[in-house]
Design a protein around this motif. Structure first.
Motif, short mmCIF file in Angstrom:
data_model
loop_
_atom_site.label_atom_id
_atom_site.label_comp_id
_atom_site.label_asym_id
_atom_site.label_seq_id
_atom_site.Cartn_x
_atom_site.Cartn_y
_atom_site.Cartn_z
N GLN A 91 -61.82 -48.40 -20.37
CA GLN A 91 -62.55 -47.46 -21.55
C GLN A 91 -61.57 -46.46 -22.19
OE1 GLN A 91 -66.13 -46.23 -18.96
NE2 GLN A 91 -67.30 -47.63 -20.01
N ARG A 143 -65.70 -42.15 -14.35
CA ARG A 143 -65.63 -41.80 -12.92
C ARG A 143 -65.47 -42.93 -11.98
NH1 ARG A 143 -69.93 -38.57 -9.22
NH2 ARG A 143 -68.90 -38.52 -7.55
N VAL A 144 -64.39 -42.57 -11.05
CA VAL A 144 -64.41 -43.64 -9.88
C VAL A 144 -65.07 -42.97 -8.76
CG1 VAL A 144 -62.48 -44.41 -8.23
CG2 VAL A 144 -62.25 -44.44 -10.73
N GLY A 185 -70.84 -49.60 -27.65
CA GLY A 185 -72.12 -48.53 -27.38
C GLY A 185 -72.99 -48.71 -26.55
N ALA A 186 -74.10 -47.81 -26.13
CA ALA A 186 -75.03 -47.72 -25.14
C ALA A 186 -75.63 -48.98 -25.06
CB ALA A 186 -75.69 -46.34 -25.23
N PRO A 218 -76.25 -39.96 -17.38
CA PRO A 218 -74.78 -40.45 -17.21
C PRO A 218 -74.43 -41.39 -18.42
CG PRO A 218 -76.17 -40.41 -15.31
CD PRO A 218 -77.17 -39.96 -16.27
N PHE A 219 -75.14 -42.06 -18.90
CA PHE A 219 -74.52 -43.10 -19.79
C PHE A 219 -74.09 -42.35 -21.41
CE2 PHE A 219 -78.84 -43.41 -21.52
CZ PHE A 219 -78.70 -43.56 -23.02
N CYS A 242 -62.57 -48.34 -15.13
CA CYS A 242 -62.46 -46.93 -15.85
C CYS A 242 -61.42 -46.89 -16.86
CB CYS A 242 -62.27 -45.85 -14.74
SG CYS A 242 -63.76 -45.46 -13.96
N PHE A 296 -66.93 -53.72 -23.33
CA PHE A 296 -68.21 -53.86 -23.98
C PHE A 296 -68.84 -52.67 -24.38
CE2 PHE A 296 -68.00 -58.62 -23.01
CZ PHE A 296 -67.37 -59.05 -24.20
N ALA A 297 -69.11 -51.85 -23.26
CA ALA A 297 -69.76 -50.45 -23.27
C ALA A 297 -69.06 -49.55 -24.40
CB ALA A 297 -69.96 -49.90 -21.91
N ASN A 353 -70.85 -40.85 -20.47
CA ASN A 353 -69.53 -41.71 -20.26
C ASN A 353 -69.32 -42.06 -21.87
OD1 ASN A 353 -69.13 -44.80 -20.73
ND2 ASN A 353 -68.10 -44.27 -18.75
N GLN A 354 -70.39 -42.25 -22.65
CA GLN A 354 -70.10 -42.55 -24.21
C GLN A 354 -69.40 -41.50 -24.84
OE1 GLN A 354 -70.33 -45.25 -25.83
NE2 GLN A 354 -71.70 -46.55 -24.52
N ARG A 364 -75.05 -36.58 -12.79
CA ARG A 364 -75.92 -37.21 -11.61
C ARG A 364 -76.91 -36.24 -11.20
NH1 ARG A 364 -73.26 -40.62 -6.75
NH2 ARG A 364 -74.55 -42.53 -6.98
N PRO A 423 -67.48 -52.78 -18.85
CA PRO A 423 -67.10 -51.64 -19.61
C PRO A 423 -66.51 -51.41 -20.82
CG PRO A 423 -66.14 -51.71 -17.22
CD PRO A 423 -67.11 -53.04 -17.67
N VAL A 447 -70.89 -35.56 -14.22
CA VAL A 447 -71.19 -36.86 -14.94
C VAL A 447 -72.66 -36.97 -14.97
CG1 VAL A 447 -69.24 -38.11 -14.06
CG2 VAL A 447 -71.41 -38.14 -12.54
#
Lengths: 379, 253
Positions: free
Chosen positions: B168, B85-86, B112-113, B75-76, B165, B107-108, B79-80, B55, B105, B53
């Motif tokens: 998304q 991830r949990v 978008g970012a 990370p973002f 999660c 909205f993300a 994700n996009q 990190r 999430p 991810v």
């Protein structure tokens, strides 16, 4: 809950009513003179804007007075160079504060927590000291920036011949001193309330709250936090610039002391006193502090003797002696004690006190459905 | 590299000081499968997810997701691209309501970012709200949607994070011990929920200690011990592998 009622017109109407009627309902408190009312409106804007940053994102800026100062200087320059009309002055105040906030925010927001606070404090102190030294041609140093008879004022002078004395700030001919000045600030405050409320109730505002709550999660949720915090920083800087330009509108001079760290600290106190992250809490905090500063500080021994006149002789002088510590010059002591009491017993500020009162009076029965409705009770 | 691989971890090395957390890790996760990673404590399982991810950056080697090399992704950005991830300790928005937790999430994913629409109203986001309520219902938390997330029990926080999660609709879902700290009843519910996601075709990587959970979910299992993958295969292959038994019994002491 399902069919969501649009509370916006109601909230706006109620808020406008409270603000515009301030000269009436503040009369019993002895605070109904225009000079203080203007300050109430202006510092409410300052605190409201500060809260968009601190209350929503959790980033504690210790340098917001710098934006207030920039707003004032820009407004006074607009009066000196162009026109005594307040609209361009406000425009320049907000614009320059915004640009300044963009630059400072861009650098400061690379850090969070205490490091962010220290960076903003450093920038503000730097601005303050520069205003006294190298920037004297712009700020006029210790004397402060004032209007003079030699000012070019190109727009005004193109249409009218200057009078003998210094001109007054005006809104298309209406002088901005006294009550008209207050009503002008009040209308601006109402507009700011509208904007703030919209931000609070938007997905953008929700995202800012998410940043405050758990910035780590934001990244793994696919959100880039940097532009969000920067936007909040710039918006709150622009609010501060607006407040600064309004200070210049009601009294067209600007001094560097407006940018000092104590002024930055004051807006932090206002926000915490009123309630961090609440819509109107910071405004209440601003009013409380400005009230103490202007009313409590004007109390003297004679007022106190009058107040305690119901007590027997010896007791009266003792009470006056004791109380005089807290008024007049000592109003800071009152503020300090009040601040400690609120932080210890009402960490959510005045708004939390209000919420607790509401809960007590609405009874334990309806407690379960309350929280969502009680978030913004004063709307 | 396998043709239908969603996640490809290629020769990843990672050391912390003198400790080799991951060495030579090579992993292929095929589309639509549930890939379990098991291994004793300290084997490097969480480090592996952290590398995936963004990190932690690997010292060498690459992570490839859907054909995209994730070397310099934050990370973002990851994700996009479709990775959710949990975490082992739930990462949720404790001060916000459950509904808000799930809406952020959503909205993300939709906007978008970064999206700047400070004046649009939450009240008008009926589609997202309904979807958030539905997702909360999926994990069994819909009755608590207006509660503050910080007040939930540990097991409920995990389920909330799972909902955050799931909303998304990630292409790849990484789960770090999703049932740890849950009662048997809640564990079974979570397993059932994860099975229904599998039917929707979501690819999952799951770290888990509970072998009951692993064997009821996994299509493939990789065993990690001391930073190395010592075995990879179907559950039946892993069950009979002597190296795995040695790692579990010998490596633990």
């Amino acid at each position: 809950m399902k069919e969501m009622l649009n509370r916006e017109p109601f909230a706006l109407a109620a808020f406008s009513l409270v603000i515009l009627l301030m000269p009436i309902w503040l009369t019993p408190f002895g605070a109904n003179y225009p000079d203080l009312l203007q300050k109430f409106a202006i510092f409410a804007i300052f605190a409201m804007g500060f809260n968009i940053l601190f209350g929503l994102t959790g980033y504690l800026s210790f340098g917001h007075a710098a934006f207030l100062g920039v707003g004032s200087y820009a407004a006074v320059w607009s009066f000196k160079l162009f026109t005594m009309n307040v609209i361009p002055a406000i425009f320049f105040g907000v614009a320059f504060a915004g640009i300044f906030a963009l630059a400072i925010g861009y650098v400061s927001l690379r850090r969070s927590g205490i490091y962010f606070s220290i960076l903003t404090l450093a920038f503000a102190q730097m601005s303050y000291n520069l205003a006294y030294s190298v920037l004297t041609p712009i700020t006029n140093g210790e004397t402060g920036l004032q209007l003079t008879l030699q000012d070019p004022r190109i727009i005004d002078n193109a249409f009218t011949t200057p009078g003998a004395g210094l001109p007054e700030t005006n809104l298309f001919g209406i002088d901005m001193s006294g009550y008209p000045g207050f009503y002008f600030c009040a209308v601006v405050l109402i507009i700011c309330f509208f904007i703030t409320r919209r931000i609070f109730n938007s997905p953008f505002g929700l995202t800012l709250r998410g940043i405050k709550s758990n910035q780590n999660r934001m990244g793994y949720t696919g959100l880039n936090t940097r532009p969000y915090t920067l936007t909040a920083f710039v918006i709150s800087g622009m609010f501060a610039g607006l407040a600064g330009s309004l200070l210049a509108v009601t009294d067209p001079l600007a001094g560097a002391e407006r940018m000092q760290w104590t002024a930055s600290g004051e807006v932090v106190l206002m926000t915490i006193l009123g309630g961090v992250g609440t819509l109107i809490g910071p405004m209440l905090g601003a009013w409380l502090i400005k009230y103490l500063e202007n009313i409590f500080s004007s109390f003297n021994e004679i007022t106190l003797e009058h107040f305690f006149s119901f007590l027997p002789e010896g007791l009266q002088s003792f009470a006056v002696e004791l109380a005089s510590l807290f008024v007049g010059e000592g109003w800071h002591l009152t503020l300090g004690v009040l601040f400690m009491l609120i932080v210890i017993f009402l960490p959510g500020g005045l708004m939390e006190g209000w919420r607790r009162l509401l809960r007590r009076f609405s009874g334990g029965g309806g407690g379960k459905s309350e929280p969502a409705a009680a978030v913004q009770p004063a709307e | 590299m396998v043709a239908n691989s969603v996640l490809h971890v290629a020769d990843v090395h990672k050391s912390f000081g003198g400790l080799k957390a991951l060495s030579d890790v090579d992993l292929n996760v095929e589309e639509g499968t549930t890939h379990a990673i098991i291994g004793p404590n300290g084997a490097g399982k969480s480090t592996l997810l952290n590398v995936c991810v963004g990190r932690i950056r690997p010292d060498s080697g690459h992570v490839v997701f859907n054909g995209e090399v994730l070397d310099n992704h934050t990370p973002f950005e990851i994700n996009q691209l479709g990775v959710s991830r949990v975490f082992q300790t739930p990462e949720i928005f404790s001060d916000l309501t459950l509904l808000d937790n799930v809406m952020i999430p959503a909205f993300a994913s939709r906007d978008g970012a970064f999206s700047l629409r400070p004046f649009s109203k939450l009240r008008h986001e009926a589609t997202i709200r309904e979807e958030a309520e539905k997702t909360l219902a999926d994990v069994g938390l819909e009755v608590m949607k207006d509660r503050e997330a910080g007040s939930l029990s540990r097991g409920d926080k995990r389920r909330l994070e799972l909902a955050m999660c799931l909303i998304q609709h990630p292409k790849l879902l990484l789960l770090d011990e999703p049932t740890a700290g849950m009662s048997r009843h809640d564990t079974n519910r979570t397993v059932d929920l994860l099975k229904t996601i599998k039917e929707r075709g979501m690819t999952k990587v799951i770290i888990e200690h509970d072998m009951h959970v692993v064997f009821s979910l996994a299509d493939k299992i990789s065993v990690l011990a001391q930073g190395r993958i010592i075995a990879s295969g179907t559950p039946d292959e892993i069950k009979g592998n002597p190296k795995v038994q040695e790692a579990y019994l010998g490596g633990a002491h």
